[in-house]
Design a protein around this motif. Structure first.
Motif, PDB file in Angstrom:
ATOM      1  N   UNK A   1      25.103  -0.993  -1.261  1.00 19.97           N
ATOM      2  CA  UNK A   1      25.704   0.263  -1.734  1.00 19.97           C
ATOM      3  C   UNK A   1      24.616   1.108  -2.392  1.00 19.97           C
ATOM      4  N   UNK A   2      24.147   2.137  -1.671  1.00 23.68           N
ATOM      5  CA  UNK A   2      23.119   3.048  -2.177  1.00 23.68           C
ATOM      6  C   UNK A   2      23.686   4.410  -2.580  1.00 23.68           C
ATOM      7  N   UNK A   3      25.004   4.526  -2.633  1.00 25.90           N
ATOM      8  CA  UNK A   3      25.594   5.816  -2.995  1.00 25.90           C
ATOM      9  C   UNK A   3      25.243   6.248  -4.422  1.00 25.90           C
TER      10      UNK A   3
ATOM     11  N   UNK B   1      23.739  15.013  -3.882  1.00 25.16           N
ATOM     12  CA  UNK B   1      24.734  15.722  -3.069  1.00 25.16           C
ATOM     13  C   UNK B   1      24.176  16.170  -1.726  1.00 25.16           C
ATOM     14  N   UNK B   2      22.865  16.195  -1.603  1.00 26.58           N
ATOM     15  CA  UNK B   2      22.247  16.582  -0.327  1.00 26.58           C
ATOM     16  C   UNK B   2      22.016  15.388   0.584  1.00 26.58           C
ATOM     17  N   UNK B   3      22.416  14.200   0.173  1.00 26.86           N
ATOM     18  CA  UNK B   3      22.270  13.011   1.000  1.00 26.86           C
ATOM     19  C   UNK B   3      20.899  12.386   0.933  1.00 26.86           C
ATOM     20  N   UNK B   4      20.124  12.734  -0.092  1.00 28.03           N
ATOM     21  CA  UNK B   4      18.775  12.191  -0.199  1.00 28.03           C
ATOM     22  C   UNK B   4      18.558  11.620  -1.599  1.00 28.03           C
ATOM     23  N   UNK B   5      17.303  11.257  -1.878  1.00 31.67           N
ATOM     24  CA  UNK B   5      16.976  10.617  -3.157  1.00 31.67           C
ATOM     25  C   UNK B   5      16.469  11.676  -4.129  1.00 31.67           C
ATOM     26  N   UNK B   6      17.179  11.916  -5.260  1.00 32.82           N
ATOM     27  CA  UNK B   6      16.684  12.879  -6.249  1.00 32.82           C
ATOM     28  C   UNK B   6      15.680  12.209  -7.195  1.00 32.82           C
ATOM     29  N   UNK B   7      14.786  13.014  -7.724  1.00 34.18           N
ATOM     30  CA  UNK B   7      13.774  12.450  -8.624  1.00 34.18           C
ATOM     31  C   UNK B   7      14.372  12.061  -9.979  1.00 34.18           C
TER      32      UNK B   7
ATOM     33  N   UNK C   1       0.844  -1.198   0.000  1.00 34.28           N
ATOM     34  CA  UNK C   1       0.000   0.000   0.000  1.00 34.28           C
ATOM     35  C   UNK C   1       0.877   1.245   0.000  1.00 34.28           C
ATOM     36  N   UNK C   2       0.261   2.384  -0.346  1.00 42.78           N
ATOM     37  CA  UNK C   2       1.006   3.640  -0.409  1.00 42.78           C
ATOM     38  C   UNK C   2       1.390   4.109   0.982  1.00 42.78           C
ATOM     39  N   UNK C   3       0.517   3.869   1.964  1.00 51.20           N
ATOM     40  CA  UNK C   3       0.798   4.334   3.328  1.00 51.20           C
ATOM     41  C   UNK C   3       1.882   3.506   4.003  1.00 51.20           C
ATOM     42  N   UNK C   4       2.146   2.325   3.503  1.00 51.68           N
ATOM     43  CA  UNK C   4       3.138   1.461   4.140  1.00 51.68           C
ATOM     44  C   UNK C   4       4.537   2.027   3.926  1.00 51.68           C
ATOM     45  N   UNK C   5       5.357   2.136   4.963  1.00 51.39           N
ATOM     46  CA  UNK C   5       6.726   2.648   4.795  1.00 51.39           C
ATOM     47  C   UNK C   5       7.582   1.668   3.974  1.00 51.39           C
ATOM     48  N   UNK C   6       8.519   2.228   3.229  1.00 50.74           N
ATOM     49  CA  UNK C   6       9.405   1.396   2.406  1.00 50.74           C
ATOM     50  C   UNK C   6      10.791   2.033   2.367  1.00 50.74           C
ATOM     51  N   UNK C   7      11.716   1.317   1.765  1.00 47.59           N
ATOM     52  CA  UNK C   7      13.101   1.765   1.637  1.00 47.59           C
ATOM     53  C   UNK C   7      13.505   1.703   0.157  1.00 47.59           C
ATOM     54  N   UNK C   8      14.417   2.632  -0.212  1.00 46.55           N
ATOM     55  CA  UNK C   8      14.978   2.637  -1.569  1.00 46.55           C
ATOM     56  C   UNK C   8      16.278   1.838  -1.583  1.00 46.55           C
TER      57      UNK C   8
ATOM     58  N   UNK D   1      14.904   0.755  -6.665  1.00 50.43           N
ATOM     59  CA  UNK D   1      13.699  -0.044  -6.448  1.00 50.43           C
ATOM     60  C   UNK D   1      13.196   0.170  -5.019  1.00 50.43           C
ATOM     61  N   UNK D   2      11.883  -0.045  -4.862  1.00 47.89           N
ATOM     62  CA  UNK D   2      11.304   0.031  -3.522  1.00 47.89           C
ATOM     63  C   UNK D   2      11.319  -1.345  -2.867  1.00 47.89           C
ATOM     64  N   UNK D   3      11.680  -1.374  -1.573  1.00 46.18           N
ATOM     65  CA  UNK D   3      11.665  -2.609  -0.791  1.00 46.18           C
ATOM     66  C   UNK D   3      10.792  -2.395   0.445  1.00 46.18           C
ATOM     67  N   UNK D   4      10.084  -3.424   0.809  1.00 44.24           N
ATOM     68  CA  UNK D   4       9.279  -3.346   2.034  1.00 44.24           C
ATOM     69  C   UNK D   4      10.188  -3.296   3.257  1.00 44.24           C
ATOM     70  N   UNK D   5       9.613  -2.904   4.362  1.00 44.49           N
ATOM     71  CA  UNK D   5      10.388  -2.792   5.599  1.00 44.49           C
ATOM     72  C   UNK D   5      10.955  -4.140   6.008  1.00 44.49           C
TER      73      UNK D   5
END
Length: 642
Positions: free
Chosen positions: A111-113, A118-124, A85-92, A131-135
Motif C-alpha cells: 500500500x503506497x497510497x 494528488x497528482x499520482x506521484x511522490x511529493x517531496x 549507486x545513484x544511477x541505479x534505478x529504485x522504487x519507493x 524508503x528506497x528499495x532496489x529493483x
C-alpha cells in the motif's frame, strides 16, 4: 450389640493396587474388568484423541516452518534492499507497510497510497514516510504480495514542488507588504490619516491585526474588518453604538484588508462592507438609539429627582426621630432594593432590577386579621436622641410623612394605604420640667439641677412604636415558631468549639462576627486556645457533644464548662435543638480541672455495661427485679423492707 472388625490398612492398599495393575495389563475381553460397551467407547475416544493430537502436531510443524520461511524472507529482502549507486534505478515503498510486513506473519498487499500526492506521484514533503528499495527487492515483494502503485525514482512530483515554491514566494511578499502597511495602520490609529479617499474599519479589529506577529498568509482573523460596524440592515452603525468604535484608514490599506478578507471568507459579504468616510449612519438605528437615549435620560432624571426628594433615606444611615411626629412604615428589604436601584448610574443603570410595586408590598404586610405580620425595627435611645436600627433583610423601617408622599407619587401608590406609626414612651411622664411653673420663679442653679433630673428620667424611659394597624402577634408567633422548627431540624452540619485557656472567653468568641468565612475541620490554635469544627445534628445530645470534645481536646466530661455566648449549656440529656444551638454557632469550653483525668475508654465501657441477668429459675420473682433492688438500696427504711 456392637461388633468391630480389625482391618489392616497396608494390606488393603496392596490388594487394591494389584487389582488395578491386573486391570491395566489384561487386554483379553474375557478377563477384562470393565463392561464390554464401556471398553469399546473408551477405545473409540482414545483413537479420536490420537487423531486430534496428530493433526495439532502437523499444524504446529507447518506453522513453525512458515515462521522460519518468513524470517528467511525478511533477511533476504533486507539484504537486497540497499541501493548501491545513484544511477541505479529504485522504487519507493511506504515505511508503514514495510514495518507491518516485517512484524506480521501474514502481511497484506503493498500500500503506497499514503506516500502518493494528488497528482499520482511522490511529493517531496513526504520523504520521511518512505524508503528506497532496489529493483530486485521490489520485484520480489511485488511478485509475491501485489498491490501498489509502483513509484520509481523518476516519479517525483514537479507540480507539488512548484506549488511549494509559489507559496514561499507569496509568503515573503505578504510579509513585506504587511510590514509596509503596518506603518500606515499605526498612523491611522494615531489619527494621522493621509489625504485622499479613506474608509472606516473597526478599531478593535485593527488593534488585533497589529498585535499579530510572524504571519505568512491570511487567516480567519483577517476576516470581518467592518463586521462590528455593520448593522442588521447592512448599513453603517452610529458611532455611539456599543462596540462600534471606528478608525479611518487610507484606500491602499483598505484594499489590502478587503482582499485578505475575501480570500478567507468569500461568503461573508457584510463583514467586509466598504464604508467610505462620507457614509451616513443607518437612519433606523439612529432613530432607535435616540429613543433609547431619551429613555435613559428620562430614567436618569427620575433617579436624580428621587435622590433629591429622599436625601436622608438615600444615605442608608439612621436619622433622629421625634415623638411628636407622624411616620410611616415600609419594608427595609424594599428600601434596600430601592436604594440600590436609585444610586446605580452609568453603564450599569439597566442591570439593576426595578423594585417591586410598593402598593402590593404594603398590602402583603397585613394578615387575615387585618393586622401587621412584620414588626418594626428596634429603636435606639441614647443621649436624648431616638433613632432606629438599620437592617436590609427584614423588619419595617420608619420614614417621614414627606418621604411617604413622595414614594406614593413616584411609585403610583395610594397614600391612604400607608402604615402609620408614632413613637411613644414606656411611662406617662409629662414633658414639662418637674417643679417649674409660670407663677413660681426658678433660679438658674435650681433650673440646672431640674434639667439634669429630667435628663436622667428621660434616659430611663424606653421608646417604642405604635402602629396603625396593630401588630398581629398570633401570626408572627406562628411564623417564627415554624421558622425556628425548620432551623433546628438540621443534620450533619458544622459547629465550632473553642477550648479557652483561662476563666473567661474573649469578646471575639462571646460576640462573634456574622461575616462569612472559610471553615476548616482541622484543629487550629489561637491566642486564647484551640478550636475545632464538629459535625452534629439537631438531635445530637449535649452528652454526645461533650464526648466529642473529650476525644478532640482531652478534657474530661465532668470538667467541661460548655457555653454559648454568656449562657452555660447544662443538661447532658438535652439535645442541641433544645438548647437553641444552630449550624455555624460558636461554642466555648473551659477545663475546670476539678476531677482527675481518665481514659475515654472507661466511659465508653461503662456505657456498654448492662445489668447482670438473673438466673432463669428466679424469673417472675422479686429476685429478678433490678428496679426493686435499686429502690431498696435508695430507701433502706422503706416499709417494704420491713
Amino acid at each position: 450389640m456392637l461388633m468391630y472388625t480389625c482391618v489392616n490398612v497396608k494390606e488393603n492398599y496392596v490388594n487394591s493396587k494389584k487389582s488395578f495393575q491386573k486391570l491395566e495389563s489384561d487386554v483379553d475381553v474375557n478377563n477384562i474388568y470393565l463392561p464390554l460397551h464401556l471398553y469399546k467407547e473408551v477405545q473409540e475416544l482414545n483413537s479420536l484423541v490420537g487423531k486430534d493430537c496428530e493433526e495439532y502436531q502437523s499444524k504446529k510443524d507447518r506453522h513453525l516452518s512458515y515462521i522460519k520461511e518468513r524470517r528467511e524472507e525478511v533477511k533476504q529482502v533486507l539484504s537486497e534492499a540497499h541501493v548501491r549507486s545513484i544511477e541505479e534505478p529504485f522504487f519507493w515503498i511506504s515505511t508503514e507497510w514495510l514495518r507491518q510486513w516485517s512484524d506480521i506473519i501474514t502481511p497484506s498487499c503493498i500500500d503506497n497510497l499514503p506516500i502518493q500526492c494528488s497528482h499520482g506521484k511522490v511529493p517531496f514533503t513526504r520523504v520521511t514516510l518512505m524508503k528506497r528499495l532496489s529493483n530486485t527487492a521490489w520485484q520480489w515483494l511485488f511478485a509475491k504480495y501485489g498491490g501498489g502503485p509502483e513509484l520509481t525514482n523518476d516519479d517525483f512530483c514537479i507540480d507539488c514542488l512548484k506549488n511549494a515554491a509559489e507559496k514561499a514566494v507569496k509568503a515573503d511578499d505578504y510579509r513585506e507588504k504587511r510590514a509596509v502597511l503596518r506603518e500606515l495602520a499605526e498612523a491611522a490609529l494615531a489619527g494621522n490619516c493621509s489625504v485622499g479617499t479613506s474608509y472606516y474599519v473597526s478599531r478593535p479589529w485593527l488593534l488585533q491585526w497589529l498585535r499579530r506577529r510572524n504571519v505568512d498568509t491570511p487567516c480567519d482573523a483577517d476576516a470581518g474588518p467592518t463586521a462590528a460596524l455593520t448593522c442588521t440592515h447592512g448599513n453603517l452603525l452610529p458611532e455611539l453604538s456599543s462596540g462600534a468604535k471606528r478608525v479611518l484608514v487610507p484606500e491602499s490599506l483598505w484594499n489590502f484588508f478587503y482582499e485578505n478578507a475575501v480570500k478567507v471568507k468569500p461568503e461573508d459579504s457584510l463583514g467586509s462592507s466598504a464604508f467610505p468616510a462620507d457614509t451616513e449612519p443607518c437612519e433606523t438605528c439612529s432613530k432607535e438609539m435616540t429613543e433609547v437615549a431619551s429613555l435613559e435620560d428620562s430614567l436618569r432624571a427620575e433617579k436624580l429627582r428621587q435622590r433629591q426628594n429622599h436625601e436622608k433615606l438615600i444615605l442608608g444611615k439612621s436619622f433622629a426621630l421625634h415623638a411628636d411626629c407622624s411616620y410611616f412604615l415600609i419594608p427595609s428589604s424594599w428600601l434596600a432594593k430601592w436604594r440600590a436601584y436609585v444610586t446605580t448610574t452609568g453603564k450599569n443603570m439597566s442591570s439593576i432590577i426595578e423594585p417591586e410595586n410598593l402598593e402590593a408590598i404594603i398590602c402583603s404586610l397585613t394578615c387575615k386579621h387585618s393586622r401587621l405580620v412584620e414588626r418594626p425595627l428596634e429603636l435606639a435611645w441614647k443621649r436624648g436622641v431616638i433613632s432606629q436600627k438599620i437592617s436590609t433583610t427584614g423588619g419595617l423601617a420608619l420614614i417621614s410623612e414627606s418621604d411617604w408622599k413622595f414614594f406614593c407619587e413616584e411609585w403610583n401608590a395610594q397614600e391612604s394605604k400607608g402604615i402609620h406609626a408614632k413613637i411613644a414612651f414606656a411611662n406617662n411622664t409629662t414633658n414639662k420640667v418637674p417643679g417649674s411653673s409660670q407663677e413660681v420663679p426658678v433660679v438658674d442653679e435650681e433650673l440646672d439641677q431640674i434639667k439634669e433630673e429630667k435628663y436622667c428620667q428621660l434616659e430611663e424611659r424606653a421608646p417604642f412604636i405604635i402602629t396603625d394597624p396593630e401588630i398581629c402577634e398570633v401570626c408572627i408567633g406562628e411564623r417564627e415558631s415554624s421558622e425556628l422548627v425548620q432551623k433546628l431540624n438540621y443534620s450533619d452540619e458544622d459547629i465550632c468549639v473553642y477550648l479557652v485557656h483561662g476563666k473567661e472567653a474573649p469578646r471575639s468568641i462571646i460576640e462573634p462576627s456574622n461575616a462569612p468565612g472559610r471553615t476548616s475541620k482541622r484543629s487550629k490554635k489561637t491566642l486564647h486556645g484551640s478550636s475545632m469544627n464538629f459535625r452534629v445534628s439537631g438531635t445530637t445530645s449535649v452528652y454526645q457533644l461533650k464526648m466529642m470534645i473529650w476525644e478532640a481536646f482531652g478534657v474530661v466530661k465532668e470538667n467541661q464548662k460548655l457555653c454559648k455566648g454568656v449562657v452555660e449549656i447544662e443538661g447532658d440529656s438535652a439535645t442541641l435543638a433544645d438548647k437553641n444551638i444552630f449550624p455555624g454557632d460558636i461554642l466555648w469550653v473551659v477545663d475546670s480541672e476539678i476531677y482527675e483525668n481518665r481514659d475515654i475508654a472507661d466511659e465508653l465501657s461503662e456505657q456498654k455495661m448492662e445489668p447482670n441477668q438473673a438466673e432463669e429459675g428466679f424469673r417472675g420473682t422479686l429476685l429478678s427485679s433490678v428496679m426493686h433492688v435499686q429502690a431498696l438500696k435508695d430507701n433502706p427504711t422503706d416499709d417494704s423492707v420491713v
